[in-house]
Design an enzyme around this catalytic site. Sequence first.
Site, mmCIF file in Angstrom:
data_model
loop_
_atom_site.group_PDB
_atom_site.id
_atom_site.type_symbol
_atom_site.label_atom_id
_atom_site.label_comp_id
_atom_site.label_asym_id
_atom_site.label_seq_id
_atom_site.Cartn_x
_atom_site.Cartn_y
_atom_site.Cartn_z
ATOM 1 N N ARG A 81 0.834 -1.216 0.000
ATOM 2 C CA ARG A 81 0.000 0.000 0.000
ATOM 3 C C ARG A 81 0.869 1.267 0.000
ATOM 4 N NH1 ARG A 81 -2.944 -3.778 -0.622
ATOM 5 N NH2 ARG A 81 -5.068 -4.039 0.161
ATOM 6 N N SER A 84 -10.553 -0.473 3.308
ATOM 7 C CA SER A 84 -9.807 -0.532 4.581
ATOM 8 C C SER A 84 -9.355 0.877 4.957
ATOM 9 C CB SER A 84 -8.553 -1.396 4.426
ATOM 10 O OG SER A 84 -8.892 -2.687 4.010
ATOM 11 N N GLU A 104 -4.620 4.074 5.813
ATOM 12 C CA GLU A 104 -4.395 3.814 4.390
ATOM 13 C C GLU A 104 -5.035 4.919 3.550
ATOM 14 O OE1 GLU A 104 -5.557 -0.106 2.457
ATOM 15 O OE2 GLU A 104 -6.602 1.312 1.169
HETATM 16 P P1 FAD Z 1 -8.762 8.575 -5.419
HETATM 17 O O1 FAD Z 1 -9.456 8.222 -4.156
HETATM 18 O O2 FAD Z 1 -9.442 9.513 -6.364
HETATM 19 O O3 FAD Z 1 -7.312 9.081 -5.114
HETATM 20 C C1 FAD Z 1 -6.481 8.396 -4.213
HETATM 21 C C2 FAD Z 1 -5.143 9.132 -4.108
HETATM 22 O O4 FAD Z 1 -4.444 9.049 -5.359
HETATM 23 C C3 FAD Z 1 -5.296 10.629 -3.830
HETATM 24 O O5 FAD Z 1 -4.228 11.042 -3.000
HETATM 25 C C4 FAD Z 1 -5.179 11.269 -5.202
HETATM 26 O O6 FAD Z 1 -4.695 12.592 -5.135
HETATM 27 C C5 FAD Z 1 -4.204 10.346 -5.898
HETATM 28 N N1 FAD Z 1 -4.437 10.240 -7.343
HETATM 29 C C6 FAD Z 1 -5.576 9.797 -7.941
HETATM 30 N N2 FAD Z 1 -5.419 9.786 -9.281
HETATM 31 C C7 FAD Z 1 -4.181 10.250 -9.534
HETATM 32 C C8 FAD Z 1 -3.426 10.509 -10.732
HETATM 33 N N3 FAD Z 1 -3.931 10.271 -11.953
HETATM 34 N N4 FAD Z 1 -2.178 11.007 -10.609
HETATM 35 C C9 FAD Z 1 -1.642 11.261 -9.389
HETATM 36 N N5 FAD Z 1 -2.296 11.043 -8.227
HETATM 37 C C10 FAD Z 1 -3.546 10.547 -8.306
HETATM 38 N N6 FAD Z 1 -7.605 -0.721 -2.368
HETATM 39 C C11 FAD Z 1 -6.788 -1.803 -2.488
HETATM 40 O O7 FAD Z 1 -5.570 -1.637 -2.687
HETATM 41 N N7 FAD Z 1 -7.272 -3.058 -2.385
HETATM 42 C C12 FAD Z 1 -8.574 -3.319 -2.171
HETATM 43 O O8 FAD Z 1 -8.973 -4.470 -2.082
HETATM 44 C C13 FAD Z 1 -9.469 -2.212 -2.059
HETATM 45 N N8 FAD Z 1 -10.786 -2.398 -1.821
HETATM 46 C C14 FAD Z 1 -11.625 -1.342 -1.691
HETATM 47 C C15 FAD Z 1 -12.983 -1.586 -1.468
HETATM 48 C C16 FAD Z 1 -13.874 -0.529 -1.360
HETATM 49 C C17 FAD Z 1 -15.322 -0.818 -1.105
HETATM 50 C C18 FAD Z 1 -13.402 0.800 -1.484
HETATM 51 C C19 FAD Z 1 -14.353 1.954 -1.402
HETATM 52 C C20 FAD Z 1 -12.049 1.060 -1.682
HETATM 53 C C21 FAD Z 1 -11.134 -0.013 -1.796
HETATM 54 N N9 FAD Z 1 -9.764 0.176 -2.011
HETATM 55 C C22 FAD Z 1 -8.928 -0.899 -2.166
HETATM 56 C C23 FAD Z 1 -9.219 1.543 -2.069
HETATM 57 C C24 FAD Z 1 -9.316 2.204 -3.468
HETATM 58 O O9 FAD Z 1 -10.258 1.554 -4.263
HETATM 59 C C25 FAD Z 1 -7.970 2.213 -4.204
HETATM 60 O O10 FAD Z 1 -6.997 2.876 -3.433
HETATM 61 C C26 FAD Z 1 -8.067 2.899 -5.571
HETATM 62 O O11 FAD Z 1 -6.866 2.706 -6.296
HETATM 63 C C27 FAD Z 1 -8.365 4.391 -5.474
HETATM 64 O O12 FAD Z 1 -8.651 4.856 -6.776
HETATM 65 P P2 FAD Z 1 -9.396 6.240 -7.007
HETATM 66 O O13 FAD Z 1 -9.343 6.531 -8.477
HETATM 67 O O14 FAD Z 1 -10.726 6.222 -6.388
HETATM 68 O O15 FAD Z 1 -8.408 7.209 -6.230
HETATM 69 N N1 EPU Z 2 -10.786 -10.021 10.655
HETATM 70 C C1 EPU Z 2 -11.410 -10.057 11.873
HETATM 71 N N2 EPU Z 2 -12.380 -9.135 12.116
HETATM 72 C C2 EPU Z 2 -12.749 -8.210 11.198
HETATM 73 C C3 EPU Z 2 -12.085 -8.165 9.953
HETATM 74 C C4 EPU Z 2 -11.093 -9.099 9.701
HETATM 75 O O1 EPU Z 2 -11.114 -10.891 12.713
HETATM 76 O O2 EPU Z 2 -13.656 -7.432 11.495
HETATM 77 C C5 EPU Z 2 -9.783 -11.046 10.347
HETATM 78 C C6 EPU Z 2 -10.389 -12.032 9.330
HETATM 79 O O3 EPU Z 2 -11.087 -13.043 9.965
HETATM 80 C C7 EPU Z 2 -9.164 -12.556 8.637
HETATM 81 C C8 EPU Z 2 -8.189 -11.378 8.706
HETATM 82 O O4 EPU Z 2 -8.667 -10.488 9.696
HETATM 83 O O5 EPU Z 2 -8.654 -13.646 9.324
HETATM 84 C C9 EPU Z 2 -8.019 -10.660 7.369
HETATM 85 O O6 EPU Z 2 -9.297 -10.196 6.936
HETATM 86 P P1 EPU Z 2 -9.639 -10.026 5.368
HETATM 87 O O7 EPU Z 2 -9.294 -11.258 4.617
HETATM 88 O O8 EPU Z 2 -11.022 -9.503 5.275
HETATM 89 O O9 EPU Z 2 -8.599 -8.954 4.851
HETATM 90 P P2 EPU Z 2 -8.112 -7.566 5.482
HETATM 91 O O10 EPU Z 2 -6.730 -7.746 6.006
HETATM 92 O O11 EPU Z 2 -9.120 -7.019 6.397
HETATM 93 C C10 EPU Z 2 -6.970 -6.867 3.257
HETATM 94 C C11 EPU Z 2 -6.831 -5.608 2.470
HETATM 95 C C12 EPU Z 2 -8.046 -5.412 1.599
HETATM 96 C C13 EPU Z 2 -8.130 -6.567 0.618
HETATM 97 C C14 EPU Z 2 -8.260 -7.875 1.430
HETATM 98 C C15 EPU Z 2 -8.213 -9.100 0.540
HETATM 99 C C16 EPU Z 2 -5.421 -4.081 3.714
HETATM 100 C C17 EPU Z 2 -5.352 -2.869 4.563
HETATM 101 N N3 EPU Z 2 -6.643 -4.478 3.355
HETATM 102 O O12 EPU Z 2 -8.064 -6.688 4.137
HETATM 103 O O13 EPU Z 2 -7.874 -4.216 0.836
HETATM 104 O O14 EPU Z 2 -9.244 -6.445 -0.233
HETATM 105 O O15 EPU Z 2 -7.159 -7.963 2.360
HETATM 106 O O16 EPU Z 2 -6.920 -9.279 0.052
HETATM 107 O O17 EPU Z 2 -4.390 -4.651 3.366
HETATM 108 C C18 EPU Z 2 -8.240 -1.859 0.908
HETATM 109 O O18 EPU Z 2 -7.013 -1.732 0.846
HETATM 110 O O19 EPU Z 2 -9.026 -0.878 0.935
HETATM 111 C C19 EPU Z 2 -8.816 -3.203 0.966
HETATM 112 C C20 EPU Z 2 -10.126 -3.427 1.091
#
Ligand code: FAD
Ligand code: EPU
Length: 338
Positions: free
Chosen positions: A164, A238, A334
């Site tokens: 991240r 997250s 994050e």
């Molecule tokens: P924004 O929120 O618009 O921007 C994020 C940052 O990047 C800001 O600081 C912005 O200034 C900068 N930025 C954006 N575009 C540019 C550009 N073109 N050039 C320079 N800087 C830029 N993330 C994960 O890694 N794994 C996950 O599993 C994951 N699951 C998610 C689930 C949900 C339900 C949600 C809501 C979010 C999740 N995220 C996850 C976080 C998010 O989706 C990612 O970080 C995504 O890449 C953000 O994209 P965005 O276009 O919305 O960025």
């Molecule tokens: N857990 C709990 N309680 C909770 C949530 C999680 O006990 O309320 C435990 C789960 O049981 C599991 C462990 O924590 O054993 C990990 O949980 P999960 O698999 O849901 O993944 P996470 O660590 O919570 C990360 C990423 C997610 C990504 C998933 C799948 C980060 C900060 N988050 O979540 O990314 O989608 O793994 O790979 O690394 C994001 O970055 O926004 C994001 C959603």
Amino acid sequence: MRLEKQADLTALNTFGVPARAELLARFSSVDELRELLAAPELHERPQLVLGGGSNVLFTHDQVGVVLLNEIPGIFVEREAEDHVWVKAGAGVVWHDLVMHAVGKGWGGIENLSLIPGKVGAAPMQNIGAYGAELKDSFHELEALRLSDGERLTFSASACAFGYRESFFKREGRDRFVILGVTLRLDRHPRVHTTYGAIREVLAQRGITDPTIRDVSDAVVSIRRSKLPDPTVLGNAGSFFKNPVVSRQQADAIRRDHPTMVAYPTPDGRVKLAAGWMIEAAGWKGSRQGPCGVHKDQALVLVNHGGATGTMIYDLSEQVLRSVQERFGVTLEREVNIL
Ligand code: FAD
Ligand code: EPU
């Protein structure tokens, strides 16, 4: 030039918190971006680039200009026997790029299905999920340096990707606009199903020899069952990173908390599940006025309706302090606080 004054950002962030931009400008090409940056109204003003707004928390109105990146396009740059180099405009929706690749049979990003946001933000925090990260398929990106309008190419090593993390989230923050990203995808893909939940879904579906589409479908269904849909409940995924600590520190915490969830990392340290710690500290499903901690995933803070960014930030501060007191671990946010 499309320029809006005192623009409402509520619908442009997935937390759905209210904020205004002094100026909002949309651009869909490098030339348009250059024209904007040269305009007298925008010159020398602070600039923030926004993609899908799915990883930001607005805690105040934005002074200066918010640049809304809408650069389109997905095209093949180069093909070889085993790989294809695919360039996508920074304004392409990330999941659309994944679906494009899966449709063509190109492997590498199927585990990253359904991550919200746009291609341009993907390198920012080296998006990752279900056993894959952007860096595994990344070739290079093109960015415009805001100080002088120069177009530069960044290799994977120049992006300094980590968990991240990247150059753009640290030293490069607010200095570049990412214009496009080139991925190197596999024409003869091998699927990655090490993540337990993927294997479980495939087994339930009776799939023994999965394709990348099967993996993508499995990831989509896992995500839909675990993570709140921002169009229904405001959130940014997250809120905190999973903290990485030394083996000694992890062992010490485990002595007091034997059920703690933790995973070894390749460098010999240990990644602790922040969601588990936040749940153990009693926050899961709790509400504080209009905001709260999600009932199924304690790592996700949510806006039940009517929360401000400051309210969500204050809640995150309380969660952070309580995890610190209970486990001696300082969580890092994050989400980008703006
Ligand atoms: P924004 O929120 O618009 O921007 C994020 C940052 O990047 C800001 O600081 C912005 O200034 C900068 N930025 C954006 N575009 C540019 C550009 N073109 N050039 C320079 N800087 C830029 N993330 C994960 O890694 N794994 C996950 O599993 C994951 N699951 C998610 C689930 C949900 C339900 C949600 C809501 C979010 C999740 N995220 C996850 C976080 C998010 O989706 C990612 O970080 C995504 O890449 C953000 O994209 P965005 O276009 O919305 O960025
Ligand atoms: N857990 C709990 N309680 C909770 C949530 C999680 O006990 O309320 C435990 C789960 O049981 C599991 C462990 O924590 O054993 C990990 O949980 P999960 O698999 O849901 O993944 P996470 O660590 O919570 C990360 C990423 C997610 C990504 C998933 C799948 C980060 C900060 N988050 O979540 O990314 O989608 O793994 O790979 O690394 C994001 O970055 O926004 C994001 C959603």
